[in-house]
Scaffold this motif. Structure first.
Motif, short mmCIF file in Angstrom:
data_model
loop_
_atom_site.label_atom_id
_atom_site.label_comp_id
_atom_site.label_asym_id
_atom_site.label_seq_id
_atom_site.Cartn_x
_atom_site.Cartn_y
_atom_site.Cartn_z
N ASP A 1 0.85 -1.19 0.00
CA ASP A 1 0.00 0.00 0.00
C ASP A 1 0.89 1.25 0.00
O ASP A 1 1.33 1.72 1.04
N LEU A 2 1.16 1.76 -1.20
CA LEU A 2 2.06 2.91 -1.34
C LEU A 2 1.50 4.16 -0.68
O LEU A 2 2.23 4.92 -0.03
N GLU A 3 0.19 4.36 -0.83
CA GLU A 3 -0.44 5.56 -0.26
C GLU A 3 -0.26 5.60 1.26
O GLU A 3 -0.10 6.67 1.85
N ALA A 4 -0.29 4.43 1.88
CA ALA A 4 -0.13 4.37 3.33
C ALA A 4 1.27 4.84 3.73
O ALA A 4 1.44 5.46 4.78
N VAL A 5 2.26 4.57 2.90
CA VAL A 5 3.63 5.03 3.19
C VAL A 5 3.68 6.55 3.06
O VAL A 5 4.23 7.24 3.91
N ARG A 6 3.07 7.07 1.99
CA ARG A 6 3.02 8.52 1.80
C ARG A 6 2.32 9.19 2.98
O ARG A 6 2.78 10.21 3.50
N ALA A 7 1.19 8.61 3.40
CA ALA A 7 0.41 9.19 4.51
C ALA A 7 1.23 9.17 5.80
O ALA A 7 1.24 10.15 6.55
N ALA A 8 1.96 8.07 6.04
CA ALA A 8 2.78 7.98 7.26
C ALA A 8 3.84 9.08 7.25
O ALA A 8 4.15 9.67 8.29
N ALA A 9 4.35 9.39 6.07
CA ALA A 9 5.41 10.40 5.96
C ALA A 9 4.87 11.80 6.24
O ALA A 9 5.61 12.67 6.67
N GLU A 10 3.57 12.00 6.00
CA GLU A 10 2.99 13.32 6.28
C GLU A 10 2.98 13.63 7.76
O GLU A 10 3.11 14.78 8.16
N HIS A 11 2.80 12.57 8.58
CA HIS A 11 2.74 12.77 10.03
C HIS A 11 4.11 12.66 10.68
O HIS A 11 4.24 12.82 11.88
N ASN A 12 5.10 12.28 9.92
CA ASN A 12 6.39 11.99 10.54
C ASN A 12 7.52 12.50 9.67
O ASN A 12 7.74 12.00 8.56
N ARG A 13 8.24 13.50 10.20
CA ARG A 13 9.33 14.10 9.44
C ARG A 13 10.66 13.38 9.67
O ARG A 13 11.69 13.81 9.16
N ASN A 14 10.60 12.30 10.47
CA ASN A 14 11.86 11.64 10.87
C ASN A 14 12.14 10.35 10.12
O ASN A 14 13.03 9.59 10.50
N ILE A 15 11.37 10.07 9.08
CA ILE A 15 11.57 8.81 8.37
C ILE A 15 12.91 8.81 7.64
O ILE A 15 13.28 9.79 6.97
N VAL A 16 13.65 7.71 7.81
CA VAL A 16 14.97 7.58 7.17
C VAL A 16 15.04 6.37 6.25
O VAL A 16 15.95 6.27 5.43
N ALA A 17 14.11 5.42 6.41
CA ALA A 17 14.19 4.18 5.63
C ALA A 17 12.86 3.45 5.62
O ALA A 17 12.00 3.69 6.48
N VAL A 18 12.72 2.56 4.63
CA VAL A 18 11.60 1.62 4.58
C VAL A 18 12.21 0.23 4.59
O VAL A 18 13.21 -0.01 3.91
N LEU A 19 11.64 -0.67 5.39
CA LEU A 19 12.12 -2.06 5.44
C LEU A 19 11.02 -2.99 4.96
O LEU A 19 9.92 -2.99 5.51
N LEU A 20 11.33 -3.77 3.91
CA LEU A 20 10.30 -4.57 3.23
C LEU A 20 10.81 -5.97 2.92
O LEU A 20 11.94 -6.14 2.47
N GLU A 21 9.96 -6.98 3.12
CA GLU A 21 10.21 -8.31 2.55
C GLU A 21 9.53 -8.35 1.17
O GLU A 21 8.33 -8.14 1.10
N PRO A 22 10.29 -8.62 0.10
CA PRO A 22 9.66 -8.67 -1.24
C PRO A 22 8.54 -9.71 -1.29
O PRO A 22 7.52 -9.51 -1.96
N ILE A 23 8.75 -10.83 -0.58
CA ILE A 23 7.65 -11.77 -0.31
C ILE A 23 7.71 -12.04 1.19
O ILE A 23 8.75 -12.44 1.71
N GLN A 24 6.61 -11.79 1.89
CA GLN A 24 6.60 -12.08 3.32
C GLN A 24 6.54 -13.59 3.52
O GLN A 24 5.66 -14.27 2.97
N GLY A 25 7.50 -14.09 4.29
CA GLY A 25 7.55 -15.54 4.53
C GLY A 25 6.69 -15.96 5.70
O GLY A 25 5.61 -16.54 5.52
N GLU A 26 7.12 -15.60 6.92
CA GLU A 26 6.38 -16.00 8.12
C GLU A 26 4.98 -15.39 8.11
O GLU A 26 4.05 -15.96 8.66
N GLY A 27 4.84 -14.24 7.46
CA GLY A 27 3.55 -13.55 7.39
C GLY A 27 2.53 -14.24 6.49
O GLY A 27 1.39 -13.77 6.38
N GLY A 28 2.93 -15.33 5.81
CA GLY A 28 1.95 -16.10 5.03
C GLY A 28 2.16 -16.10 3.54
O GLY A 28 1.22 -16.25 2.77
N ILE A 29 3.42 -15.96 3.07
CA ILE A 29 3.73 -15.95 1.63
C ILE A 29 2.88 -14.88 0.93
O ILE A 29 2.02 -15.17 0.09
#
Ligand SMILES: *Cc1c(COP(=O)(O)O)cnc(C)c1O
Length: 390
Positions: free
Chosen positions: A161-189
């Protein structure tokens, strides 16, 4: 009473030997391994070339110290950077530690840019490990419960959800990185869309954030490319590796590129065992075997066959929600909790796993052949059908 601390709900079986995609238990019974130690034993069990490399390195030198140059570590860093296009590699001993290195790198990157409370965007259902910081980055309340206070400095958004990342950045000026699993494993493939990955990387570029991938499970050929990001044709700034990298000798690696590559300076980070001669020899042999035996294309080919086999075997079966994944990282989501399937498969001589309660997960070794993938399908499909009462 066992003196082993009670941290795992273990299945009542112990293996004493393995060969290729097969394991044998104490009584000599044989099992087809469709889990590979959770995406670790990519080249299968007891591969002669791997065994020889480990034995020879053990006879020459097991450990010195990162106080000195470590030649095998330099070779492994060269190999991983050549395969990934990244610039630098730091070695540690597990997936959690690889992500710890990424988190520390991102924080230092932020501080170097005058951001005093550097914050990392993480995903719902993410899995990054069980150290306190990686547990805080993980999106599983079940894993976190009881270990509060968690570490601050993370904001969580829905996956894909790209929009959710944009929205989070509006409320937070301290973002330095995004951490992502290209495919979530433990989270259910859960597979991140290619368009999402590209747009997220572009957003990171635009904002000066580090685009950090946790490829601990997806990396080293699991999805049919060396790294899952290669399917999307983009490159991260930071990447964590571990599971399949050294075939079961404990290792983690944090790779960095571009502005992330020269954040750490001597004294910023380190670990006693990381990147020792023995584990690096195991990793180098693993990469050699993967190239010689063309395991990327095998993972792609066998993964497609396995997926097709499951799709046709389970077509129209009520209770099967979705079959998804890439290469030899596949999940069958059911409409109900199905942990019991692990035991049913074990009784039938097949090793699989259930993650996120409802997802039967398959992570066979990358050396799996056609006969073996057919056998996985022919054993698993009737078990799932019977479990669903279909
Ligand atoms: C397994 C896993 C980890 C944790 O690795 P450990 O070696 O168990 O610490 C982190 N991230 C992902 C994506 C994983 O699959």
């Amino acid at each position: 009473m066992s003196h082993v601390m009670n941290t795992y709900a273990r299945l009542p079986v112990a293996f004493t030997r393995g060969e290729g995609a097969w394991l044998w238990d104490e009584s000599g019974r044989r099992y087809l391994d469709a889990l590979a130690g959770i995406a670790v034993n990519g080249v299968g069990h007891a591969h002669p070339k791997l065994v020889r490399a480990i034995a020879e390195q053990a006879a020459a030198l097991i450990h010195t110290s990162n106080i000195y140059r470590v030649l095998r570590q330099e070779q492994l860093a060269d190999r991983l950077c050549a395969l990934s296009g990244m610039a630098q590699a730091f070695f540690c001993n597990s997936g959690a530690e690889a992500n710890e290195a990424a988190i520390k790198l991102a924080r230092l990157y932020g501080h170097q840019r005058g951001i005093e409370i550097p914050t990392i965007v993480v995903m719902e259902k993410a899995w990054h490990g069980r150290t306190i910081a990686t547990l805080s980055a993980t999106g599983s309340r079940k894993a976190q419960a009881g270990f509060e206070p968690l570490v601050a400095g993370f904001v969580r958004v829905p996956y894909n959800d790209l929009e959710a990342v944009r929205a989070a950045a509006e409320h937070n000026r301290n973002i330095v990185a995004v951490l992502l699993e290209p495919i979530q494993g433990e989270g259910g493939i859960n597979v991140a869309d290619m368009a999402y990955q590209k747009a997220l990387q572009a957003l990171c570029r635009e904002r000066g954030w580090l685009y950090m991938l946790d490829e601990v499970q997806t990396g080293i050929g699991r999805t049919g490319e060396w790294f899952a990001f290669q399917h999307a044709g983009i490159k991260p700034d930071v990447m964590a590796l571990a599971k399949g990298l050294a075939s079961g000798v404990p290792i983690g690696a944090c790779l960095a590129d571009g502005p992330a590559a020269d954040v750490f300076k001597p004294g910023n980070h380190g670990t006693t065992f990381g990147g020792g001669p023995l584990v690096c020899a195991a990793a180098l042999a693993t990469l050699d075997i993967m190239e010689e035996e063309r395991l990327l294309s095998n993972a792609q080919h066998q993964g497609e066959r396995l997926k097709r086999g499951l799709e046709s075997g389970l077509e129209g079966v009520p209770g099967v929600v979705e079959i998804r994944g890439q290469g030899l990282m596949l999940g069958v989501e059911l409409d109900r909790p199905c942990a019991e399937i692990v035991k049913l498969a074990l009784d039938a001589g097949l090793l699989v796993n259930v993650t996120s309660d409802k997802v039967v997960r398959l992570l066979p070794p990358l050396i799996v052949n056609e006969e073996e993938t057919e056998q996985i399908v022919s054993v698993l499909v009737p078990i799932i059908k019977r479990f669903l009462g279909a």
